[in-house]
Write a protein that holds these residues in place. Structure first.
Motif, PDB file in Angstrom:
ATOM      1  N   LEU A 455     119.103 106.962  35.887  1.00 52.27           N
ATOM      2  CA  LEU A 455     119.179 105.757  36.707  1.00 52.27           C
ATOM      3  C   LEU A 455     117.777 105.484  37.249  1.00 52.27           C
ATOM      4  O   LEU A 455     117.294 106.201  38.129  1.00 52.27           O
ATOM      5  N   LEU A 456     117.160 104.473  36.649  1.00 53.71           N
ATOM      6  CA  LEU A 456     115.804 104.077  37.028  1.00 53.71           C
ATOM      7  C   LEU A 456     115.935 102.837  37.894  1.00 53.71           C
ATOM      8  O   LEU A 456     116.597 101.875  37.488  1.00 53.71           O
ATOM      9  N   ASP A 457     115.321 102.857  39.079  1.00 52.46           N
ATOM     10  CA  ASP A 457     115.483 101.679  39.934  1.00 52.46           C
ATOM     11  C   ASP A 457     114.234 101.387  40.762  1.00 52.46           C
ATOM     12  O   ASP A 457     114.136 101.781  41.934  1.00 52.46           O
ATOM     13  N   SER A 458     113.302 100.700  40.170  1.00 48.84           N
ATOM     14  CA  SER A 458     112.078 100.197  40.824  1.00 48.84           C
ATOM     15  C   SER A 458     111.123 101.287  41.286  1.00 48.84           C
ATOM     16  O   SER A 458     109.947 101.264  40.948  1.00 48.84           O
ATOM     17  N   SER A 459     111.583 102.212  42.083  1.00 47.60           N
ATOM     18  CA  SER A 459     110.680 103.250  42.600  1.00 47.60           C
ATOM     19  C   SER A 459     111.384 104.594  42.709  1.00 47.60           C
ATOM     20  O   SER A 459     110.928 105.470  43.432  1.00 47.60           O
ATOM     21  N   SER A 460     112.488 104.734  41.991  1.00 50.27           N
ATOM     22  CA  SER A 460     113.176 106.023  41.997  1.00 50.27           C
ATOM     23  C   SER A 460     113.756 106.294  40.629  1.00 50.27           C
ATOM     24  O   SER A 460     114.018 105.366  39.858  1.00 50.27           O
ATOM     25  N   VAL A 461     113.947 107.582  40.370  1.00 54.40           N
ATOM     26  CA  VAL A 461     114.666 107.959  39.157  1.00 54.40           C
ATOM     27  C   VAL A 461     115.608 109.096  39.505  1.00 54.40           C
ATOM     28  O   VAL A 461     115.267 110.001  40.266  1.00 54.40           O
ATOM     29  N   GLU A 462     116.838 108.990  39.021  1.00 56.49           N
ATOM     30  CA  GLU A 462     117.820 110.063  39.161  1.00 56.49           C
ATOM     31  C   GLU A 462     118.221 110.442  37.747  1.00 56.49           C
ATOM     32  O   GLU A 462     118.791 109.635  37.018  1.00 56.49           O
ATOM     33  N   VAL A 463     117.857 111.654  37.347  1.00 59.38           N
ATOM     34  CA  VAL A 463     118.125 112.108  35.987  1.00 59.38           C
ATOM     35  C   VAL A 463     119.299 113.080  36.027  1.00 59.38           C
ATOM     36  O   VAL A 463     119.188 114.187  36.562  1.00 59.38           O
ATOM     37  N   PHE A 464     120.426 112.649  35.502  1.00 60.63           N
ATOM     38  CA  PHE A 464     121.633 113.475  35.462  1.00 60.63           C
ATOM     39  C   PHE A 464     121.765 114.088  34.075  1.00 60.63           C
ATOM     40  O   PHE A 464     121.587 113.399  33.066  1.00 60.63           O
ATOM     41  N   ALA A 465     122.074 115.379  34.008  1.00 58.18           N
ATOM     42  CA  ALA A 465     122.454 116.021  32.754  1.00 58.18           C
ATOM     43  C   ALA A 465     123.965 116.220  32.846  1.00 58.18           C
ATOM     44  O   ALA A 465     124.422 117.189  33.465  1.00 58.18           O
ATOM     45  N   PRO A 466     124.753 115.286  32.291  1.00 54.50           N
ATOM     46  CA  PRO A 466     126.196 115.305  32.554  1.00 54.50           C
ATOM     47  C   PRO A 466     126.890 116.585  32.079  1.00 54.50           C
ATOM     48  O   PRO A 466     127.814 117.054  32.745  1.00 54.50           O
ATOM     49  N   ASP A 467     126.457 117.155  30.955  1.00 60.74           N
ATOM     50  CA  ASP A 467     127.130 118.365  30.464  1.00 60.74           C
ATOM     51  C   ASP A 467     126.886 119.566  31.372  1.00 60.74           C
ATOM     52  O   ASP A 467     127.717 120.467  31.465  1.00 60.74           O
ATOM     53  N   GLN A 468     125.736 119.581  32.004  1.00 55.04           N
ATOM     54  CA  GLN A 468     125.396 120.724  32.862  1.00 55.04           C
ATOM     55  C   GLN A 468     125.626 120.422  34.340  1.00 55.04           C
ATOM     56  O   GLN A 468     125.569 121.334  35.162  1.00 55.04           O
ATOM     57  N   GLY A 469     125.835 119.152  34.675  1.00 55.78           N
ATOM     58  CA  GLY A 469     126.084 118.771  36.064  1.00 55.78           C
ATOM     59  C   GLY A 469     124.856 118.800  36.948  1.00 55.78           C
ATOM     60  O   GLY A 469     124.949 118.706  38.164  1.00 55.78           O
ATOM     61  N   VAL A 470     123.689 118.904  36.299  1.00 53.10           N
ATOM     62  CA  VAL A 470     122.432 119.016  37.046  1.00 53.10           C
ATOM     63  C   VAL A 470     121.866 117.624  37.323  1.00 53.10           C
ATOM     64  O   VAL A 470     122.038 116.712  36.522  1.00 53.10           O
ATOM     65  N   VAL A 471     121.186 117.468  38.444  1.00 56.79           N
ATOM     66  CA  VAL A 471     120.510 116.196  38.720  1.00 56.79           C
ATOM     67  C   VAL A 471     119.146 116.446  39.348  1.00 56.79           C
ATOM     68  O   VAL A 471     118.966 117.398  40.111  1.00 56.79           O
ATOM     69  N   ILE A 472     118.199 115.599  38.961  1.00 56.59           N
ATOM     70  CA  ILE A 472     116.834 115.656  39.502  1.00 56.59           C
ATOM     71  C   ILE A 472     116.509 114.266  40.040  1.00 56.59           C
ATOM     72  O   ILE A 472     116.549 113.287  39.291  1.00 56.59           O
ATOM     73  N   THR A 473     116.198 114.184  41.322  1.00 54.74           N
ATOM     74  CA  THR A 473     115.926 112.886  41.951  1.00 54.74           C
ATOM     75  C   THR A 473     114.485 112.842  42.443  1.00 54.74           C
ATOM     76  O   THR A 473     114.065 113.708  43.213  1.00 54.74           O
ATOM     77  N   ASP A 474     113.743 111.853  42.006  1.00 55.89           N
ATOM     78  CA  ASP A 474     112.347 111.707  42.403  1.00 55.89           C
ATOM     79  C   ASP A 474     112.019 110.252  42.719  1.00 55.89           C
ATOM     80  O   ASP A 474     112.468 109.346  42.010  1.00 55.89           O
ATOM     81  N   LEU A 475     111.204 110.071  43.725  1.00 55.76           N
ATOM     82  CA  LEU A 475     110.607 108.760  43.975  1.00 55.76           C
ATOM     83  C   LEU A 475     109.286 108.673  43.234  1.00 55.76           C
ATOM     84  O   LEU A 475     108.627 109.685  43.008  1.00 55.76           O
TER      85      LEU A 475
END
Ligand code: FRU
Length: 505
Positions: A455-475
């Motif tokens: 999910l890319l939104d102007s100044s942030s990204v949330e990268v979900f790995a659905p099979d592993q349930g992991v998420v990385i959120t960065d501005l």
């Protein structure tokens, strides 16, 4: 988003102007979601802490309401939570017209019932759906003896088996979660302390005790969420969790690493730098735990160059527990179903391509500043493969290398299993030396593939790995003109299947 406000997200809550941090008191009332949050009505820096208020019916589009509770000469209104008191346990409303009851932290100034600088828990209530708030006459309803300067962040939930409310709070600098119970939200009795395990960091903040469904079963297990700052997995602010058991009095964690364990041995809700102080929505549909967090990091949040606003909330996430191979339950995050349905409503563009040691531009359809991108990566022979978003046009010539290309780089290395976000060349970064460049998590391939939901939104990204349930959120703070998207593979061949959707207006 527009060139005038290039970093304003399309699908994430931001205040129209001024500073925002923690979410406080998220509640679903008759299909309307109310978000309250730490807010400075007077400026774009942390201060004059008050509760801002916004509403939404889909958790994607938000309407800003008037400030719910403003700082006074006596107190600032620090973080807390809200419940709809449907059975009128507090007597503050009625069963027909239930009160919204807020537990918040009074951070005392002059002429306060406790010494200046101390923190204690107070009650306020609303009889008009969160619009206006009255403070309870007996505030604070809960304080420590002697008064503490770091006793804060009450989160209240209903404990069904015992038929009482349970509150978690922290003594932040002691790294202790304190649990209390009440039958009326006004009188609180001490239950127990939780401490001594997990990452200690600088402060423990914003605790929450909740039940999370175990995937593939009807079971639920207890989870304690604790935000820590500094000392998070990505540097600065981060969120850890503990799984365990709660008997109505004491929460006992199971399998938690000791305080001196390396950071990666603790359990983390998110592996990015910008996910903090998250709390679940009270009464989310279906009773599912939906987590709402601040996209920020105290290491540099106050220096972020966005204007006239500072602070955004992450996309609401549904939490579940999986049981990994060792049998140890692991928390998994995915975009909650209500916002996910809205985000995936636009028509999709599809692309399938193979890249052999080089990069390929993805073209116009994938060059949106705000988009939902589903990627299936098959790294085959590649040493590293991935995708560059918000890139500069110069770097993405067909067959060229993406090395040194500007843009946000999301990459995977099969040999280490490391999924990584690199924001080192993704735009403005010189506002703070603590704006750390790389964040990652280990995610094993499934059948030789890695699925990502970005999910890319102007100044942030949330990268979900659905099979592993992991998420990385960065501005990150890209140039308005940089919209190129490309995929790359280094040292061998990689296959990509991509589905991209612009975020709805
Ligand atoms: C967490 C926090 C809370 C506090 C609030 C003040 O980010 O430090 O502990 O209540 O922010 O704004």
């Amino acid at each position: 988003p527009s060139a005038a406000e290039p970093w304003r997200p399309a699908a994430h809550l931001t205040p129209s102007k001024n500073w925002m941090n923690d979410p406080n008191g998220l509640v679903n009332e008759n299909g309307t979601y109310h978000a309250f949050y730490q807010y400075n009505p007077k400026g774009n820096d942390w201060g004059n802490m008050s509760w801002g208020h916004s509403t939404s019916t889909d958790l994607v589009h938000w309407t800003e309401e008037s400030v719910a509770m403003e700082a006074t000469d006596t107190e600032e209104i620090f973080s807390g939570s809200i419940v709809v008191d449907a059975d009128n346990t507090s007597g503050l409303g009625s069963k027909d017209e239930p009160a919204m009851v807020a537990l918040y932290t009074s951070a005392y100034k002059d002429n306060a019932p406790l010494p200046k600088g101390s923190q204690a828990q107070s009650v306020a209530y609303s009889l008009d759906h969160g619009r206006t708030w009255k403070k309870h006459r007996d505030n604070p309803v809960l304080n420590l003896e002697p008064a503490s300067p770091n006793f804060r962040d009450p989160k209240v939930t209903w404990y069904e088996p015992g038929q009482y409310w349970v509150m978690t709070t922290v003594v932040a600098d002691d790294h202790v979660v304190k649990l209390y119970k009440s039958t009326d939200l006004l009188h609180w009795d001490f239950l127990s302390d939780f401490s001594g395990v997990g990452a200690q960091g600088g402060l423990w903040e914003m605790p929450e005790l909740l039940e999370v469904p175990v995937e593939g079963s009807t079971e639920r297990r207890w989870v304690m969420l604790v935000s820590i700052n500094p000392g998070g997995i990505a540097g600065g602010s981060g969120m850890q969790y503990f799984t365990g058991d709660f008997d109505g009095v004491t929460f006992r964690s199971e399998g938690a690493a000791p305080p001196d364990a390396p950071l990666q041995d603790h359990q983390w809700v998110d592996y990015g730098a910008d996910f903090y102080a998250a709390t679940t929505i009270s009464a989310a549909p279906g009773g599912k735990p939906v987590l709402f967090g601040w996209m920020g990091n105290w290491d540099y949040a106050q220096k972020m160059p966005t204007t006239p606003w500072r602070g955004a909330m992450a996309i609401p996430r549904e939490l579940t527990l999986s049981t990994d191979d060792g049998g140890k339950p692991a928390l998994r995050s995915s975009i909650a179903s209500v916002p996910a349905a809205v985000l995936s409503s636009e028509p999709a563009s599809e692309r399938r391509l193979e890249v052999d040691d080089g990069s390929q531009p993805l073209g116009e359809a994938f060059s949106s500043r705000s988009q939902l991108l589903d990627v299936e990566l098959k790294p085959d022979g590649a040493a590293e493969a991935g995708i560059v978003l918000r890139g500069s046009a110069a770097g993405s010539a067909p067959g060229g290398s993406t090395e040194g290309q500007d843009g946000l780089r999301i990459s995977y290395q099969p040999h280490s299993g490391n999924l990584r976000i690199d924001r080192s060349a993704a735009g403005t970064a010189n506002f703070s030396a603590k704006f750390s460049p790389y964040h990652g998590a280990k995610v094993p391939l499934v059948d030789g593939k890695l699925k990502l939901r970005i999910l890319l939104d102007s100044s942030s990204v949330e990268v979900f790995a659905p099979d592993q349930g992991v998420v990385i959120t960065d501005l990150f703070l890209p140039k308005w003109a940089d919209t190129d998207a490309s995929v790359f593979s280094d040292g061998g061949n990689a296959g990509f299947t991509l589905t991209g959707r612009n975020l709805p207006a």
